[in-house]
Motif scaffolding. Structure first.
Motif, PDB file in Angstrom:
ATOM      1  N   PRO A   1      -2.535  -3.061   3.386  1.00 34.29           N
ATOM      2  CA  PRO A   1      -2.307  -2.003   2.405  1.00 34.29           C
ATOM      3  C   PRO A   1      -1.043  -1.184   2.646  1.00 34.29           C
ATOM      4  O   PRO A   1      -0.446  -1.231   3.723  1.00 34.29           O
ATOM      5  CB  PRO A   1      -3.546  -1.120   2.553  1.00 34.29           C
TER       6      PRO A   1
ATOM      7  N   HIS B   1      -6.047  -7.788   2.348  1.00 33.85           N
ATOM      8  CA  HIS B   1      -5.099  -6.834   1.795  1.00 33.85           C
ATOM      9  C   HIS B   1      -4.456  -6.061   2.941  1.00 33.85           C
ATOM     10  O   HIS B   1      -5.143  -5.344   3.663  1.00 33.85           O
ATOM     11  CB  HIS B   1      -5.867  -5.890   0.849  1.00 33.85           C
TER      12      HIS B   1
ATOM     13  N   ARG C   1      -3.439  -8.386  11.267  1.00 35.29           N
ATOM     14  CA  ARG C   1      -4.860  -8.065  11.098  1.00 35.29           C
ATOM     15  C   ARG C   1      -5.393  -8.701   9.812  1.00 35.29           C
ATOM     16  O   ARG C   1      -6.486  -9.251   9.774  1.00 35.29           O
ATOM     17  CB  ARG C   1      -5.016  -6.534  11.055  1.00 35.29           C
TER      18      ARG C   1
ATOM     19  N   PHE D   1      -6.020   1.045  12.674  1.00 32.77           N
ATOM     20  CA  PHE D   1      -6.996   1.961  13.271  1.00 32.77           C
ATOM     21  C   PHE D   1      -6.388   2.564  14.531  1.00 32.77           C
ATOM     22  O   PHE D   1      -6.341   1.921  15.583  1.00 32.77           O
ATOM     23  CB  PHE D   1      -8.299   1.225  13.578  1.00 32.77           C
TER      24      PHE D   1
ATOM     25  N   MET E   1     -10.282  -1.366  -3.658  1.00 27.56           N
ATOM     26  CA  MET E   1     -10.103   0.005  -3.175  1.00 27.56           C
ATOM     27  C   MET E   1     -10.265   0.987  -4.332  1.00 27.56           C
ATOM     28  O   MET E   1     -10.662   2.136  -4.120  1.00 27.56           O
ATOM     29  CB  MET E   1      -8.724   0.174  -2.532  1.00 27.56           C
TER      30      MET E   1
ATOM     31  N   ARG F   1      -2.251   1.573   7.506  1.00 20.49           N
ATOM     32  CA  ARG F   1      -3.679   1.843   7.689  1.00 20.49           C
ATOM     33  C   ARG F   1      -4.309   1.091   8.860  1.00 20.49           C
ATOM     34  O   ARG F   1      -5.425   0.593   8.769  1.00 20.49           O
ATOM     35  CB  ARG F   1      -4.454   1.525   6.395  1.00 20.49           C
TER      36      ARG F   1
ATOM     37  N   THR G   1     -13.421  -8.735   0.359  1.00 21.85           N
ATOM     38  CA  THR G   1     -12.859  -9.261   1.606  1.00 21.85           C
ATOM     39  C   THR G   1     -13.674 -10.451   2.098  1.00 21.85           C
ATOM     40  O   THR G   1     -13.131 -11.461   2.532  1.00 21.85           O
ATOM     41  CB  THR G   1     -12.851  -8.160   2.685  1.00 21.85           C
TER      42      THR G   1
ATOM     43  N   ASP H   1     -11.545   3.595   4.121  1.00 16.52           N
ATOM     44  CA  ASP H   1     -11.045   2.609   3.157  1.00 16.52           C
ATOM     45  C   ASP H   1     -10.535   1.350   3.851  1.00 16.52           C
ATOM     46  O   ASP H   1     -10.826   0.237   3.440  1.00 16.52           O
ATOM     47  CB  ASP H   1      -9.901   3.201   2.325  1.00 16.52           C
ATOM     48  N   ALA H   2      -9.758   1.568   4.917  1.00 15.95           N
ATOM     49  CA  ALA H   2      -9.216   0.421   5.637  1.00 15.95           C
ATOM     50  C   ALA H   2     -10.343  -0.398   6.260  1.00 15.95           C
ATOM     51  O   ALA H   2     -10.277  -1.622   6.305  1.00 15.95           O
ATOM     52  CB  ALA H   2      -8.237   0.880   6.710  1.00 15.95           C
ATOM     53  N   ALA H   3     -11.386   0.268   6.726  1.00 13.46           N
ATOM     54  CA  ALA H   3     -12.525  -0.458   7.286  1.00 13.46           C
ATOM     55  C   ALA H   3     -13.172  -1.334   6.216  1.00 13.46           C
ATOM     56  O   ALA H   3     -13.564  -2.468   6.480  1.00 13.46           O
ATOM     57  CB  ALA H   3     -13.541   0.517   7.881  1.00 13.46           C
ATOM     58  N   GLY H   4     -13.250  -0.811   5.000  1.00 13.51           N
ATOM     59  CA  GLY H   4     -13.784  -1.604   3.891  1.00 13.51           C
ATOM     60  C   GLY H   4     -12.965  -2.863   3.671  1.00 13.51           C
ATOM     61  O   GLY H   4     -13.505  -3.934   3.405  1.00 13.51           O
ATOM     62  N   LEU H   5     -11.649  -2.739   3.836  1.00 15.84           N
ATOM     63  CA  LEU H   5     -10.773  -3.907   3.655  1.00 15.84           C
ATOM     64  C   LEU H   5     -10.992  -4.958   4.745  1.00 15.84           C
ATOM     65  O   LEU H   5     -10.585  -6.099   4.596  1.00 15.84           O
ATOM     66  CB  LEU H   5      -9.298  -3.481   3.658  1.00 15.84           C
TER      67      LEU H   5
ATOM     68  N   ALA I   1     -14.947  -3.156  -1.937  1.00 17.27           N
ATOM     69  CA  ALA I   1     -13.903  -3.804  -1.148  1.00 17.27           C
ATOM     70  C   ALA I   1     -14.468  -4.777  -0.110  1.00 17.27           C
ATOM     71  O   ALA I   1     -13.954  -5.880   0.063  1.00 17.27           O
ATOM     72  CB  ALA I   1     -13.042  -2.745  -0.468  1.00 17.27           C
ATOM     73  N   PHE I   2     -15.535  -4.360   0.579  1.00 14.81           N
ATOM     74  CA  PHE I   2     -15.995  -5.211   1.679  1.00 14.81           C
ATOM     75  C   PHE I   2     -16.492  -6.560   1.181  1.00 14.81           C
ATOM     76  O   PHE I   2     -16.342  -7.582   1.851  1.00 14.81           O
ATOM     77  CB  PHE I   2     -17.055  -4.489   2.532  1.00 14.81           C
TER      78      PHE I   2
END
Lengths: 290, 240
Positions: free
Chosen positions: B82, B80, B151, B88, B50, B86, B74, A175-179, B70-71
């Motif tokens: 979140p 966002h 980020r 990496f 999301m 979140r 963006t 999900d975070a990658a999608g963001l 979502a992509f």
């Protein structure tokens, strides 16, 4: 003692093949928590397509062509078999779908190339090199070098390129990658493509040592799966150690007991790992955060 | 800049947002306050794709973005940061930062000077600069929060959504986070801020919306809301 070293060397070569296929399992597991149970068939198709192509181009020019074919074949598996299952968050749909596609590829191969095993002409001399009585086929050396190079190449790609980082990000948190603007569905397709490419590459590496045929992948795919479990589905080091371990154990069993039993110790090892360290010898146990 | 009309969204059969309308004007900081479970995070998740909204309209700079993955949202310029950060964890701080600029590095958005923006983030959050080669998973909670914010900034977003940037931080760090939000506001970055510290949020924001059980119950200039007796009683802990 000579026999011991001989078994060690042969075991290492076959072990590296297991490692490459197991590495392929890891690639798709990382991004999507799914596996391509048709990995063995991807290897077999690589071997057979490689056989046909190399009759026109020779071995070395065939390599990139077979790898491109592997990329394509893996994408097809993901698009047809896995994507829908992931979308509806099916727990088991992808298992049946990838097995089914594997069987279809097997049938297809039998109809195109026949049921008999075919000799794959070796690009290197088939005269073994002898070190103090231990015979090593030049092709076995190539297997080890090729396998290591492939894994290093993927690792470098993941660490250095922005697309590789996107793959790692998708593995970390989809999900975070999608963001971040990463098309994670495309990344998953790509990981399947890469996984089949690794298998196809393994196919043309191993084919000159063994033989090529429609059924060449079944046992290899299964054993590599065992290696992925033994080494841990998330550890790059794990598949290399696991692959070498299984390969050497097999040849040793063949040497000291009987070739009839050579599959048994590896499977016992698998059962032991599953009982005592289910995340694999090198795997980190995953703690689910709630 | 960002406009929501009659947004209905939730998880499966559970409807959380019961039709909310909200506007974030260009260059302004809008805050969304309300008690736990009111639907603040769900609002942000629906905005950034999301979760898929059930109905309603969301426009970013005039483009309808409701229901896009979502992509794609963006890549249209909505960042966002979140809930839960979140970041990496197995990638370095620097790589996390670079990934925030993924659309810029892959041709989906104007490239600009990515390296300069990373350096700028290190100026804004010096602690991240000291730890750029460290794996993000080894950072403290506060540092992870800063990484999540920087980020998101790496997109050079048209609109920045911030979900509880103060969550789980020490009072000193909370103060630091609000100083940075204020700084971003002065740079005219359009922001929608969801916060549990309603008083601090209204202090820094231009406009505010109050959310209750999936509906907006009050809205207005942040300074006016801050002095509204009902809002004070319910959210600012100054009833007595």
């Amino acid at each position: 003692m000579q026999n011991f070293f001989q078994a060690l060397v042969s075991g290492a070569a076959v072990g590296m093949i297991y490692a490459v296929i197991a590495f392929g399992y890891q690639l798709t597991f990382a991004t999507s928590k799914t596996l391509n149970f048709g990995q063995g068939e991807a290897l077999m198709l690589g071997g057979l397509v490689g056989l046909t192509v190399s009759s026109y181009t020779g071995y070395w020019i065939m390599l990139p062509i077979v790898m491109a074919f592997g990329l394509l074949q893996g994408s097809v598996v993901e698009l047809l078999g896995v994507r829908q299952a992931i979308k509806i968050k099916s727990e088991a749909g992808w298992i049946m779908a990838t097995i089914a596609l594997g069987i279809i590829f097997l049938n297809l191969a039998e109809n195109i190339w026949g049921r008999d095993d075919l000799k794959f002409p070796s690009p290197l001399s088939e005269q073994p090199l002898s070190f103090k009585g231990v015979n090593i086929l030049p092709m076995e050396v190539l297997v080890v070098i090729g396998a290591v190079l492939l894994m290093i190449a993927v690792e470098v790609f993941n660490r250095k390129s922005i697309y590789g980082k996107a793959v790692v990000a998708t593995s970390n948190d989809r999900d975070a990658a999608g963001l971040m603007g990463i098309n994670t569905s495309a990344i998953i397709t790509f990981s399947y493509a890469l996984s089949s490419m690794a298998a196809a590459f393994a196919g043309v590496l191993v084919a000159p040592v063994t033989l090529t045929g429609a059924t060449m992948g079944s046992a290899l795919g299964l054993k590599a799966f065992a290696v992925a479990i033994i080494g841990g589905l998330s550890s790059g080091m794990g598949v290399i150690v696991g692959g070498l371990l299984l390969g050497v154990i097999e040849t040793m069993t063949g040497l000291y007991f009987s070739t009839g039993y050579k599959d048994v110790p590896g499977l016992i090892l698998l059962l032991l790992v599953l009982s005592f360290k289910p995340s694999g010898l090198f795997g980190k146990s995953t703690i689910k955060k709630v | 800049m960002l406009r929501i009309e009659n947004l209905v969204a939730g998880y499966g059969k559970v409807q959380v947002l019961q039709g909310i309308s909200l506007h974030v004007p260009e260059g302004k900081l809008v805050t969304l306050i309300g008690s736990n479970g009111a639907g603040k995070t769900t609002t942000l998740r629906a905005l950034s794709g999301m979760i898929k909204p059930e109905s309603g309209k969301i426009t970013l700079n005039g483009t309808d973005i409701a229901g896009l993955p979502a992509f794609k949202i963006t890549r249209l310029g909505l960042a966002h940061s979140p809930e839960g950060r979140r970041i990496f964890p197995t990638l370095s701080v620097a790589d996390n930062m670079v990934l925030g600029a993924f659309p810029r590095l892959t041709g989906a958005r104007p490239k600009g000077d990515v390296q300069a923006d990373i350096e700028r983030n290190y100026d804004l959050f010096p602690r991240l600069g000291e730890r750029k080669e460290q794996l993000a998973g080894t950072l403290s909670g506060g540092e992870q929060q800063m990484l999540a914010m920087s980020r998101a900034l790496m997109l050079q977003p048209q609109v920045l959504l911030l979900d509880e940037p103060s969550m789980g931080l020490s009072p000193k760090l909370v103060e630091e986070v609000f100083i940075i939000i204020n700084r971003l506001k002065r740079e005219k970055i359009t922001m929608l801020l969801v916060e549990q510290f309603a008083a601090a949020a209204l202090e820094v924001a231009d406009y505010g919306y109050v959310m209750e059980n999936g509906r907006l119950s009050a809205s207005g200039e942040a300074s006016a809301l801050k002095n509204d007796p009902a809002v004070r009683a319910a959210y600012l802990g100054q009833a007595h």
